[in-house]
Motif scaffolding. Structure first.
Motif, short mmCIF file in Angstrom:
data_model
loop_
_atom_site.label_atom_id
_atom_site.label_comp_id
_atom_site.label_asym_id
_atom_site.label_seq_id
_atom_site.Cartn_x
_atom_site.Cartn_y
_atom_site.Cartn_z
N HIS A 52 0.82 -1.21 0.00
CA HIS A 52 0.00 0.00 0.00
C HIS A 52 0.85 1.27 0.00
CE1 HIS A 52 -3.96 -1.94 0.55
NE2 HIS A 52 -3.27 -2.84 1.23
N ALA A 53 2.13 1.12 -0.32
CA ALA A 53 3.03 2.27 -0.27
C ALA A 53 2.64 3.36 -1.25
CB ALA A 53 4.46 1.81 -0.54
N HIS A 54 1.97 3.01 -2.34
CA HIS A 54 1.63 3.99 -3.37
C HIS A 54 0.18 4.48 -3.27
CE1 HIS A 54 5.41 3.35 -5.59
NE2 HIS A 54 5.29 2.09 -5.21
N ASP A 55 -0.54 4.09 -2.23
CA ASP A 55 -1.93 4.50 -2.11
C ASP A 55 -2.08 6.02 -2.12
OD1 ASP A 55 -2.30 1.81 -1.80
OD2 ASP A 55 -3.41 1.94 0.09
N VAL A 56 -3.15 6.49 -2.76
CA VAL A 56 -3.47 7.91 -2.75
C VAL A 56 -4.43 8.16 -1.60
CG1 VAL A 56 -4.46 9.84 -4.06
CG2 VAL A 56 -3.18 8.03 -5.26
N GLU A 57 -3.97 8.85 -0.56
CA GLU A 57 -4.79 9.03 0.63
C GLU A 57 -5.95 9.99 0.39
OE1 GLU A 57 -2.49 10.02 4.01
OE2 GLU A 57 -1.21 8.24 3.90
N SER A 58 -5.71 11.04 -0.39
CA SER A 58 -6.77 11.99 -0.68
C SER A 58 -6.91 12.12 -2.19
CB SER A 58 -6.45 13.36 -0.06
OG SER A 58 -7.48 14.29 -0.34
N GLU A 201 -13.37 2.37 -0.25
CA GLU A 201 -12.49 1.36 0.33
C GLU A 201 -11.29 1.06 -0.57
OE1 GLU A 201 -12.76 -0.05 3.28
OE2 GLU A 201 -14.64 0.94 3.80
N GLU A 202 -11.46 1.13 -1.88
CA GLU A 202 -10.42 0.66 -2.79
C GLU A 202 -9.89 1.70 -3.78
OE1 GLU A 202 -8.88 -2.12 -2.58
OE2 GLU A 202 -10.14 -2.86 -0.94
N ALA A 203 -10.58 2.83 -3.94
CA ALA A 203 -10.17 3.77 -4.99
C ALA A 203 -8.77 4.32 -4.78
CB ALA A 203 -11.17 4.93 -5.06
N GLY A 204 -8.40 4.64 -3.54
CA GLY A 204 -7.08 5.18 -3.28
C GLY A 204 -5.98 4.18 -3.62
N HIS A 205 -6.21 2.93 -3.28
CA HIS A 205 -5.23 1.87 -3.58
C HIS A 205 -5.13 1.67 -5.09
CE1 HIS A 205 -2.80 -1.64 -3.11
NE2 HIS A 205 -3.71 -2.46 -3.58
N LEU A 206 -6.27 1.57 -5.75
CA LEU A 206 -6.26 1.35 -7.20
C LEU A 206 -5.64 2.52 -7.95
CD1 LEU A 206 -9.84 -0.17 -7.60
CD2 LEU A 206 -7.68 -1.40 -7.86
N ALA A 207 -5.98 3.74 -7.54
CA ALA A 207 -5.43 4.92 -8.20
C ALA A 207 -3.93 5.01 -8.00
CB ALA A 207 -6.10 6.18 -7.67
N GLY A 208 -3.47 4.63 -6.82
CA GLY A 208 -2.02 4.65 -6.57
C GLY A 208 -1.28 3.66 -7.45
N LEU A 209 -1.85 2.48 -7.62
CA LEU A 209 -1.22 1.47 -8.47
C LEU A 209 -1.30 1.87 -9.95
CD1 LEU A 209 -2.56 -1.81 -6.82
CD2 LEU A 209 -0.25 -0.86 -6.65
N ALA A 210 -2.46 2.38 -10.37
CA ALA A 210 -2.66 2.72 -11.77
C ALA A 210 -1.78 3.89 -12.21
CB ALA A 210 -4.12 3.07 -12.02
#
Length: 214
Positions: A52-58, A201-210
């Motif tokens: 989760h290092a690349h997650d977008v928090e906001s 729940e998942e958008a920040g994680h997905l956006a960070g990866l994408a």
């Protein structure tokens, strides 16, 4: 005469050496799961601790209502999406209302994902089976990657409320130019369910990866 005592002593000495080697090997080995796989790495070979290092928090989010009968002042589904995102700490940077028009929907989403301040786009409306429901047809050609699990989970959760009517719901999601696009039905209940139980729940994680650069 065969020296049985000596032979037995040598055998036990050899076994002790083997056990000592096995102990050292066990201590030095990388931890594995019960299948023998290294559980410190994910399926892509990345350190699972940094998953989760690349997650977008906001997130910077854009909300698009697809409807020919509503207005931004009378848009409960769009309101529900905006409220859900903002309550989760994300920022809605754009909100639009587009008619049920293939080119209009596609052009709007395409323009939004190209903005530097947009990490995710959430549309509501136009996912049914009537002739003017064209959101899926307009958005899917833009996808670089599809996220079929979103629609599958949405329909699973929706079944609790609407039963077998979920077969007429074509909610979907995908990645376009590093942004995540979610397409929800037009009802207020569906919008709330999608944004509160899946997207936030998942958008920040997905956006960070994408959006991650190799």
């Amino acid at each position: 005469m065969v020296d049985f005592q000596s032979r037995d002593t040598r055998r036990h000495d050899d076994e002790d050496d083997d056990e000592s080697h096995a102990d050292r090997t066990s201590e030095d080995a990388t931890p594995t799961d019960e299948t023998g796989h290294d559980d410190s790495r994910d399926e892509h070979g990345h350190d699972s601790h940094d998953h989760h290092a690349h997650d977008v928090e906001s997130l910077g989010a854009a909300v698009v209502t697809v409807s020919s009968s509503r207005s931004l002042s009378n848009d409960p589904s769009g309101d529900a999406i905006v409220a859900g995102l903002e309550d989760a700490g994300h920022k809605v940077v754009s909100r639009d209302l587009i008619g049920d028009d293939y080119d209009g929907v596609q052009g709007s989403v395409d323009a939004l994902v190209g903005r530097d301040d947009v990490d995710a786009v959430v549309t509501t409306g136009g996912t049914g089976v009537t002739p003017d429901d064209v959101t899926i047809e307009a958005v899917e050609p833009l996808f670089d990657k599809k996220l079929p699990g979103f629609g599958e989970l949405f329909r699973l959760l929706s079944h609790e409320d609407i039963g077998t009517k979920v077969v007429g719901t074509r909610a979907t999601a995908g990645v376009v130019d590093g942004a995540v696009v979610f397409c929800l039905p037009g009802s207020e209940d569906a919008a709330e369910l999608g944004v509160e139980r899946i997207i936030v729940e998942e958008a920040g994680h997905l956006a960070g990866l994408a959006g991650r650069e190799e």
